[in-house]
Design a protein around this motif. Structure first.
Motif, PDB file in Angstrom:
ATOM      1  N   LEU A  98       0.825  -1.207   0.000  1.00  0.00           N
ATOM      2  CA  LEU A  98       0.000   0.000   0.000  1.00  0.00           C
ATOM      3  C   LEU A  98       0.860   1.259   0.000  1.00  0.00           C
ATOM      4  O   LEU A  98       0.556   2.230  -0.692  1.00  0.00           O
ATOM      5  CB  LEU A  98      -0.925   0.010   1.207  1.00  0.00           C
ATOM      6  N   PHE A  99       1.933   1.242   0.766  1.00  0.00           N
ATOM      7  CA  PHE A  99       2.782   2.426   0.875  1.00  0.00           C
ATOM      8  C   PHE A  99       3.574   2.701  -0.398  1.00  0.00           C
ATOM      9  O   PHE A  99       4.002   3.827  -0.639  1.00  0.00           O
ATOM     10  CB  PHE A  99       3.719   2.324   2.073  1.00  0.00           C
ATOM     11  N   LEU A 100       3.761   1.688  -1.237  1.00  0.00           N
ATOM     12  CA  LEU A 100       4.425   1.918  -2.521  1.00  0.00           C
ATOM     13  C   LEU A 100       3.602   2.852  -3.398  1.00  0.00           C
ATOM     14  O   LEU A 100       4.155   3.614  -4.190  1.00  0.00           O
ATOM     15  CB  LEU A 100       4.661   0.594  -3.257  1.00  0.00           C
ATOM     16  N   THR A 101       2.297   2.776  -3.255  1.00  0.00           N
ATOM     17  CA  THR A 101       1.422   3.622  -4.068  1.00  0.00           C
ATOM     18  C   THR A 101       0.935   4.853  -3.314  1.00  0.00           C
ATOM     19  O   THR A 101       0.243   5.682  -3.889  1.00  0.00           O
ATOM     20  CB  THR A 101       0.189   2.817  -4.550  1.00  0.00           C
ATOM     21  N   ARG A 102       1.286   4.960  -2.033  1.00  0.00           N
ATOM     22  CA  ARG A 102       0.816   6.078  -1.205  1.00  0.00           C
ATOM     23  C   ARG A 102       1.978   6.800  -0.536  1.00  0.00           C
ATOM     24  O   ARG A 102       2.011   6.966   0.676  1.00  0.00           O
ATOM     25  CB  ARG A 102      -0.149   5.571  -0.135  1.00  0.00           C
TER      26      ARG A 102
ATOM     27  N   GLU B  70       6.206   9.609   9.177  1.00  0.00           N
ATOM     28  CA  GLU B  70       5.985   9.188  10.565  1.00  0.00           C
ATOM     29  C   GLU B  70       4.960   8.056  10.638  1.00  0.00           C
ATOM     30  O   GLU B  70       5.140   7.103  11.390  1.00  0.00           O
ATOM     31  CB  GLU B  70       5.496  10.359  11.435  1.00  0.00           C
ATOM     32  N   LEU B  71       3.911   8.150   9.849  1.00  0.00           N
ATOM     33  CA  LEU B  71       2.877   7.113   9.839  1.00  0.00           C
ATOM     34  C   LEU B  71       3.420   5.817   9.251  1.00  0.00           C
ATOM     35  O   LEU B  71       3.282   4.743   9.855  1.00  0.00           O
ATOM     36  CB  LEU B  71       1.651   7.580   9.039  1.00  0.00           C
ATOM     37  N   ARG B  72       4.055   5.923   8.089  1.00  0.00           N
ATOM     38  CA  ARG B  72       4.575   4.727   7.417  1.00  0.00           C
ATOM     39  C   ARG B  72       5.634   4.027   8.267  1.00  0.00           C
ATOM     40  O   ARG B  72       5.583   2.813   8.474  1.00  0.00           O
ATOM     41  CB  ARG B  72       5.153   5.095   6.041  1.00  0.00           C
ATOM     42  N   THR B  73       6.579   4.777   8.788  1.00  0.00           N
ATOM     43  CA  THR B  73       7.650   4.192   9.592  1.00  0.00           C
ATOM     44  C   THR B  73       7.131   3.744  10.953  1.00  0.00           C
ATOM     45  O   THR B  73       7.541   2.699  11.466  1.00  0.00           O
ATOM     46  CB  THR B  73       8.800   5.204   9.762  1.00  0.00           C
ATOM     47  N   GLY B  74       6.217   4.515  11.530  1.00  0.00           N
ATOM     48  CA  GLY B  74       5.633   4.140  12.817  1.00  0.00           C
ATOM     49  C   GLY B  74       4.893   2.820  12.751  1.00  0.00           C
ATOM     50  O   GLY B  74       4.970   2.007  13.671  1.00  0.00           O
ATOM     51  N   LEU B  75       4.191   2.587  11.643  1.00  0.00           N
ATOM     52  CA  LEU B  75       3.456   1.329  11.495  1.00  0.00           C
ATOM     53  C   LEU B  75       4.376   0.151  11.179  1.00  0.00           C
ATOM     54  O   LEU B  75       4.284  -0.903  11.814  1.00  0.00           O
ATOM     55  CB  LEU B  75       2.387   1.463  10.402  1.00  0.00           C
ATOM     56  N   ILE B  76       5.256   0.331  10.200  1.00  0.00           N
ATOM     57  CA  ILE B  76       6.086  -0.811   9.775  1.00  0.00           C
ATOM     58  C   ILE B  76       7.209  -1.086  10.759  1.00  0.00           C
ATOM     59  O   ILE B  76       7.343  -2.204  11.269  1.00  0.00           O
ATOM     60  CB  ILE B  76       6.619  -0.594   8.342  1.00  0.00           C
TER      61      ILE B  76
END
Length: 126
Positions: free
Chosen positions: A55-59, A65-71
């Motif tokens: 999902l993050f590849l397309t977003r 912070e959100l992407r790194t915080g989640l993964i």
């Protein structure tokens, strides 16, 4: 950078609590099969890291912070096996199969040997 680190810390705390809750629930329901909690966490973590990474590849518009915080945070606290699995998939997709299988084999064998060594050292000390 500090905001990303705080997101990772908060996510890590959440992921660790989630892992504890899943493992406790499994152990309470199937005490003979104590390892199923770890198995469930690892497989679920792998599913989630694959889903989120895709999902993050397309977003890329989503905050770092959100992407790194989640993964790194939530899933890193939940299970590092998910990161390990994603790294192997990236190596395979990059045409680096030999390196991927070497990483896989050395990680498993190395982890087992390190756990054995740690247990042996603890037994010697007691």
């Amino acid at each position: 950078m500090i905001r990303v680190a705080l997101a990772v810390a908060a996510g890590g705390a959440l992921g660790s609590v989630m892992r504890f809750l899943v493992a406790s629930w499994v152990a309470g329901n199937w005490p003979r099969h104590f390892y199923l909690g770890t198995f469930a966490v690892n497989v679920l973590g792998c599913l989630l890291i694959g889903l989120l990474s895709g999902l993050f590849l397309t977003r890329s518009d989503l905050p770092l912070e959100l992407r790194t915080g989640l993964i790194t945070g939530v899933l890193g606290g939940f299970t590092t096996f998910s990161s390990f699995s994603l790294e192997i998939m990236k190596l395979l997709e990059g045409g680096r199969a030999t390196e991927a299988f070497g990483y896989l084999a050395f990680s498993i064998v190395g982890g087992l040997l390190a756990a054995w060594a740690g247990l042996s050292l603890a037994r010697l000390a007691s």
